[in-house]
Design a protein around this motif. Sequence first.
Motif, mmCIF file in Angstrom:
data_model
loop_
_atom_site.group_PDB
_atom_site.id
_atom_site.type_symbol
_atom_site.label_atom_id
_atom_site.label_comp_id
_atom_site.label_asym_id
_atom_site.label_seq_id
_atom_site.Cartn_x
_atom_site.Cartn_y
_atom_site.Cartn_z
ATOM 1 N N SER A 186 23.580 34.905 37.194
ATOM 2 C CA SER A 186 23.693 36.199 37.881
ATOM 3 C C SER A 186 22.338 36.723 38.335
ATOM 4 C CB SER A 186 24.376 37.229 36.975
ATOM 5 O OG SER A 186 23.679 37.370 35.751
ATOM 6 N N GLY B 54 27.485 36.748 41.187
ATOM 7 C CA GLY B 54 27.369 35.320 40.921
ATOM 8 C C GLY B 54 26.336 34.637 41.785
ATOM 9 N N GLN C 29 31.671 35.146 38.566
ATOM 10 C CA GLN C 29 31.432 36.344 37.748
ATOM 11 C C GLN C 29 32.575 37.356 37.911
ATOM 12 O OE1 GLN C 29 28.991 36.621 35.655
ATOM 13 N NE2 GLN C 29 27.511 35.078 36.293
#
Length: 374
Positions: A145, A282, A251
């Motif tokens: 991330s 992500g 994510q």
Amino acid sequence: MKNENKGEKGFDAIALGLFASRLESVCDEMGAVLRNAAFSPNIRDRLDYSCAIFDARGELGAQAAHIPVHLGSMAYAMGDIVDRLSWQAGDQVILNDPYLGGTHLPDITLIAPVFAGETLMGFVVNRAHHADIGADTPGSMPVSSSLEEEGMVIEPVHLVRAGERDHEVWNGILAATRNPRAAEGDLTAQLSANRAGRQRLQALIEEQGTAVFSAGMEALNAYGERLARSVLEKIPDGSYTFTDWLDDDGQGQERIPIQARVTVRQGHIEVDFTGTAEQVSGNVNCPLSVAAAGVYYVFRCLMPPQTPACAGVFRNISLHAPAGCLVNARFPAAVAAGNVEASTRVVDVIMGALAQAIPDRMAAASHGSMNNLA
């Protein structure tokens, strides 16, 4: 014998074809050296590397038929890199920063200037994918991330100065990897490939003379621009929009749109990614240089086989993407998969837009993925 006046007379078609082939052969030899000397299967077996020549301004002059996303992104960003640094004979600069001309962190680039006497004539460049660059997970392609989670970030820095290796930089990079010996072997292979390319290019410049070589580079780019323009002018004028979606970012964000509007005006192409999703948590984001590589690839596929791989081919193609969107992400957005997933989906989006204008010339879309398995 040198002929310093030949460049003033221009190049006929045969001479220009030979000049282009000799440049390409330098890139091919660099690739052969890199592959044969490397340690890792990424380079030796997967052939995940690219080699190219740039002129003194950082404009692409020639490349081997290696990995499009590598050199498309370098073609877009090399001018900025050239202007950032000072150069002298024997230098080699290393980088992998996606926001300063790289793609994603495992792709490490080495740049070596080529001089004739005191005059900077150009650069030889190679980029290769490394198995590890220090991320928390093996392979340095994590479900990340932020950029720092993806490994060691190398901003453009001299690895070799005037022929002398900077051991602090060298040791720092090796220390960040899980297998320093393999990393050392691959980096040494990259250094060797650039040395081979520099020797061959210097020999070519010495044989032809600096004026002829410079004139040849200009003539090659002018020819590439004319050839590309002749193809682009056949695309009907108009504005063509297409949208596709990435499935998710790893994510939790799903159905992430990539939208492009391709505007054609008498052979000039404007690609606008307004409408694309904002950068995500992500790692499917990418810098604009990577998106540019996808765009360039599609238009290059429309051109005839003899089209030279040079900057002139792309002079009539311009790009815009809002800062902070998925394909023009801001630091420190994660980008590990942007280079392999978002860039591939960009290709499908541009093909989808152009299919509205030239349906008989566009291939069907793929599934927009490089099928990477980590």
